[in-house]
Design an enzyme around this catalytic site. Structure first.
Site, PDB file in Angstrom:
ATOM      1  N   ALA A  21     105.421  70.598  -5.990  1.00 33.18           N
ATOM      2  CA  ALA A  21     104.072  70.222  -6.429  1.00 33.18           C
ATOM      3  C   ALA A  21     104.046  69.681  -7.853  1.00 33.18           C
ATOM      4  O   ALA A  21     103.166  70.020  -8.649  1.00 33.18           O
ATOM      5  CB  ALA A  21     103.127  71.408  -6.297  1.00 33.18           C
ATOM      6  N   HIS A 133     103.057  70.745 -13.456  1.00 30.30           N
ATOM      7  CA  HIS A 133     102.792  71.335 -12.142  1.00 30.30           C
ATOM      8  C   HIS A 133     101.325  71.145 -11.770  1.00 30.30           C
ATOM      9  O   HIS A 133     100.440  71.250 -12.607  1.00 30.30           O
ATOM     10  CB  HIS A 133     103.128  72.834 -12.153  1.00 30.30           C
ATOM     11  CG  HIS A 133     103.344  73.389 -10.779  1.00 30.30           C
ATOM     12  ND1 HIS A 133     102.292  73.650  -9.923  1.00 30.30           N
ATOM     13  CD2 HIS A 133     104.474  73.719 -10.110  1.00 30.30           C
ATOM     14  CE1 HIS A 133     102.778  74.129  -8.787  1.00 30.30           C
ATOM     15  NE2 HIS A 133     104.090  74.171  -8.868  1.00 30.30           N
ATOM     16  N   HIS A 134     101.080  70.853 -10.490  1.00 28.98           N
ATOM     17  CA  HIS A 134      99.719  70.615 -10.016  1.00 28.98           C
ATOM     18  C   HIS A 134      98.843  71.864 -10.145  1.00 28.98           C
ATOM     19  O   HIS A 134      97.607  71.770 -10.166  1.00 28.98           O
ATOM     20  CB  HIS A 134      99.749  70.147  -8.559  1.00 28.98           C
ATOM     21  CG  HIS A 134      98.635  69.212  -8.205  1.00 28.98           C
ATOM     22  ND1 HIS A 134      97.368  69.305  -8.763  1.00 28.98           N
ATOM     23  CD2 HIS A 134      98.577  68.176  -7.331  1.00 28.98           C
ATOM     24  CE1 HIS A 134      96.595  68.357  -8.251  1.00 28.98           C
ATOM     25  NE2 HIS A 134      97.302  67.662  -7.392  1.00 28.98           N
ATOM     26  N   ALA A 135      99.445  73.037 -10.232  1.00 25.24           N
ATOM     27  CA  ALA A 135      98.653  74.247 -10.446  1.00 25.24           C
ATOM     28  C   ALA A 135      97.982  74.251 -11.810  1.00 25.24           C
ATOM     29  O   ALA A 135      96.984  74.954 -12.024  1.00 25.24           O
ATOM     30  CB  ALA A 135      99.535  75.486 -10.307  1.00 25.24           C
ATOM     31  N   ASN A 324      91.980  73.138 -11.064  1.00 21.59           N
ATOM     32  CA  ASN A 324      91.800  72.055 -10.111  1.00 21.59           C
ATOM     33  C   ASN A 324      90.396  72.085  -9.525  1.00 21.59           C
ATOM     34  O   ASN A 324      89.940  73.114  -9.023  1.00 21.59           O
ATOM     35  CB  ASN A 324      92.823  72.182  -8.976  1.00 21.59           C
ATOM     36  CG  ASN A 324      94.187  71.662  -9.357  1.00 21.59           C
ATOM     37  OD1 ASN A 324      94.486  70.485  -9.191  1.00 21.59           O
ATOM     38  ND2 ASN A 324      95.025  72.548  -9.904  1.00 21.59           N
TER      39      ASN A 324
END
Length: 479
Positions: A21, A133-135, A324
């Site tokens: 991710a 990181h997409h988190a 997000n």
């Protein structure tokens, strides 16, 4: 300390040996930048780039979502790296290097980012690859992090120094984390009930669920009832979308291919004006045309449209809060239509429908599905879902994203930013191909990331993007 949302946590849970991710950008710069410049820049701007300062803290036994905590000893020497291509490095060599960097998972014991200064490009250029990181970020917060490193003039701005904290940083102990996790588990059935109530009118826009017989009918009836009871404008229905299988459907490998291309924003606007559509309609149609050509080349063109996942931000104007806040709408891509103008009209209609739905009732199913699952089970559920998707055509064929960016020149440590190519995510569930577009200073910078085994000839897709743009431009000039 700030706790990750359920959706943030899902981006951690989806990671396996093959599903990674990382979201990133590849900046092409004028020559002259050094690693020392970058180290000085980061040291002076960490206080305005929160995701670069924070690391994960897990909750014991996985009872709740992790927390972000300030890292008091950030090792910039670890995070800021450099390498070189054999000079004069080509775009293809650069793409291959980025492919390898992007496939590597980030170390969760540290803040979840890395930066690589890449020397040796032809034409006295350099590259800067930054992955996060997409988190930690979505499209909006990621753009904010990027903006904190850029300047609008060659002379770097002098930012105010970091202000000392008013008190000691907040710390949440293990016992309190466990107590909070148990409390959330108690109220989870209420979240599930609320999700079911909210989701029923939107079953036709949730991948996989939308393909269940009767889902569209239930959605239409429920929305019609809500319209009669509340008097609100009815939300338009989506057609039932069957996902065809493609060469990039199924289980992806651990290896990537990355290619990039710069398209003329002026030419896209010329087409937009000639046909009375939007820039995004033209971008989506160019992608559809390129995919059609690629699948024809591989004797793999389905007789029905591809289904694209199109990310939408749920943020209200001015909202730059952390975490997000994104959802995915599904749209037909009209790859089965040979005539480029008919394809453009079909894409325009498909995009108008999902935009109308989103403006009337924003799709929050991605957040809601994440909220429903108890934290201790989310990792297992995510992996089970991806295993299921890997054996089918998946819920969507690919993701296509179009992100508006600044239309003025920008600089990194006095080096002008020439282009900025997004490098996004592929998964077993979203397909082995992702096309992301970023507009910058009169250009549409396109990044194409793919599974190496599924799409080994990824650079042909960028060639077909140029062909699709030229085809529409020629027709527009004849209008």
């Amino acid at each position: 300390m700030r706790q990750l949302s359920a959706l943030d946590t899902q981006f951690l849970n989806l990671e396996t040996a093959t599903n990674v991710a990382n979201i990133a950008g590849l900046a092409i710069l004028e020559g002259g930048l050094t690693r020392g410049d970058l180290l000085s820049l980061m040291a002076g701007r960490l206080h305005v780039a929160e995701p670069f300062r924070q690391r994960l803290v897990s909750v014991p036994f996985g009872l709740d979502h992790p927390y972000w905590t300030e890292d008091d000893k950030i090792d910039l020497d670890y995070h800021v790296r450099e390498l070189a291509l054999p000079a004069p490095g080509s775009d293809e060599q650069l793409g291959e290097q980025v492919s390898r960097l992007h496939a590597r998972r980030l170390d969760r014991r540290r803040p979840l980012w890395e930066m690589y200064l890449i020397h040796g490009l032809a034409g006295d250029r350099m590259a800067l690859y930054i992955k996060v990181h997409h988190a930690a970020v979505d499209g909006v917060t990621g753009a904010g992090v990027l903006a904190s490193l850029l300047d609008t003039s060659p002379e770097p701005a002098q930012l105010p120094p970091a202000q000392p904290a008013a008190g000691p940083p907040e710390r949440v102990g293990a016992s309190e984390m466990i107590a909070r996790g148990v409390a959330k588990a108690v109220v989870n059935p209420a979240n599930t009930f609320r999700f079911l109530v909210d989701a029923v009118p939107h079953l036709d826009e949730i991948p996989v669920v939308s393909q269940v017989p009767g889902a569209g009918l239930v959605s239409r009836v429920t929305r019609g009832l809500a319209h009669r009871l509340t008097g609100r404008v009815p939300v338009p229905a989506l057609p039932r979308m069957s996902v065809p299988r493609t060469p990039f459907s199924g289980r992806i490998s651990a290896h990537r291919r990355f290619a990039f291309a710069a398209l003329s924003l002026d030419e896209v606007k010329q087409i937009k004006n000639a046909f009375g559509v939007t820039v995004n309609d033209v971008v989506m149609t160019i992608c559809a045309g390129a995919l059609r050509q690629w699948m024809l080349k591989h004797d793999a063109l389905p007789d029905r449209p591809l289904i694209a996942g199109v990310p939408f931000s749920l943020r209200t104007p001015g909202d730059e809060s952390a975490g997000n806040q994104v959802t995915i709408m599904i749209a037909q891509l009209a790859t089965q239509i040979a005539d480029p103008v008919e394809r453009l009209n079909a894409v325009r209609d498909a995009m108008a429908m999902i935009k109308a739905r989103s403006s009337l009732a924003p799709a929050r199913w991605l957040q809601q599905v994440s909220d429903v699952m108890p934290s201790a089970l989310t990792g297992l559920a995510a992996r089970a879902a991806f295993n299921l998707f890997a054996e089918t055509a998946g819920p969507i064929n690919l993701i296509i994203s179009n992100v508006p960016g600044p239309q003025i020149p920008l600089y990194v440590c006095r080096s002008r930013l020439l282009s900025y190519y997004p490098v996004s995510v592929i998964t077993d569930g979203s397909g082995g191909l992702n096309i992301t577009v970023f507009s910058y200073d009169g250009s549409l910078d396109v990044g194409v990331i793919a599974c190496r085994e599924m799409v080994p000839d990824v650079w042909t897709i960028t060639d077909y993007l140029r062909d699709a743009l030229s085809e529409l431009k020629l027709i527009a000039e004849q209008q």
